[in-house]
Design an enzyme around this catalytic site. Structure first.
Site, PDB file in Angstrom:
ATOM      1  CB  VAL A  75      31.317 -23.301  93.070  1.00 42.65           C
ATOM      2  CG1 VAL A  75      31.366 -21.993  92.287  1.00 42.65           C
ATOM      3  CG2 VAL A  75      31.972 -23.146  94.435  1.00 42.65           C
ATOM      4  CB  CYS A  76      26.753 -24.430  89.677  1.00 45.88           C
ATOM      5  SG  CYS A  76      25.286 -23.547  90.223  1.00 45.88           S
ATOM      6  N   GLY A  77      27.519 -22.190  88.037  1.00 45.21           N
ATOM      7  CA  GLY A  77      27.622 -20.893  87.376  1.00 45.21           C
ATOM      8  C   GLY A  77      26.976 -19.785  88.191  1.00 45.21           C
ATOM      9  N   GLY A  88      25.084 -20.683  91.265  1.00 47.29           N
ATOM     10  CA  GLY A  88      24.808 -21.191  92.625  1.00 47.29           C
ATOM     11  C   GLY A  88      23.379 -21.701  92.756  1.00 47.29           C
ATOM     12  CD  GLN A 111      34.080 -20.404  87.779  1.00 51.59           C
ATOM     13  OE1 GLN A 111      34.435 -21.379  88.409  1.00 51.59           O
ATOM     14  NE2 GLN A 111      34.201 -20.318  86.451  1.00 51.59           N
TER      15      GLN A 111
END
Ligand code: RB5
Length: 160
Positions: A65-67, A69, A109
């Site tokens: 998960v990053c800001g 994806g 996210q």
């Protein structure tokens, strides 16, 4: 299932929610970090950690998960044997496994809410590669591209 997870600051809160959800589902979770919210951390090292856990067989699948994806998936797909994709809908999350043998799910996210993220994770974890002839053939073509690239890379090394 044994699942490696990871996130940078942009995905840290959702990673914690997903880790809890995966454990409630009965999965074994290997958390490759971040272990705390660090606003300046960078996604590539978490992609590397999760990708390596899959390649080494320590985990069957991974979730990053990053800001958005996107960065996490770009970095993860540099690793041979990793088939990562950003999925923000349940159809892609299970079809990516069934047809393409996707082994790493990436999400943003800043894109999905908590409940949708859980449903996406559920779809991904429940899905299995179909093994259908046409999908095996296509996967073989993908792996051939990967081998071709590795050959070029190694050739460069030998010449250097
Ligand atoms: C970090 O701010 C953000 O750029 C990262 O989490 C990710 O969205 C990159 O694709």
């Amino acid at each position: 299932m044994r699942i490696a997870i990871g996130s940078d600051h942009g995905g840290f809160a959702l990673k914690s929610i997903i880790a809890k959800y995966l454990r409630e589902m009965g999965n074994e979770v290997i958390d490759m970090g971040a272990q705390s919210f660090v606003p300046s951390d960078d996604y590539p090292r978490f992609s590397k950690a999760v990708a390596e856990a899959i390649i080494k067989g320590e985990a069957e699948r991974g979730i990053l998960v990053c800001g958005s994806g996107v960065g996490a998936s770009i970095a993860a797909n540099k690793f041979p044997g990793i088939r990562a994709a950003v999925c923000h809908d349940t159809f892609s999350a299970h079809q990516g496994v069934e047809d393409d043998d996707m082994n790493l799910l990436c999400m943003g996210q800043r894109v999905v809410g908590e409940e949708l993220a859980k449903e996406i994770v559920y779809s991904f974890v429940q899905a299995r590669f179909s093994g259908a002839e046409r999908h095996v053939r296509r996967l073989g073509e993908v792996k051939a591209i990967e081998r071709e690239f590795l050959k070029e890379k190694n050739k460069g090394r030998q010449e250097a």
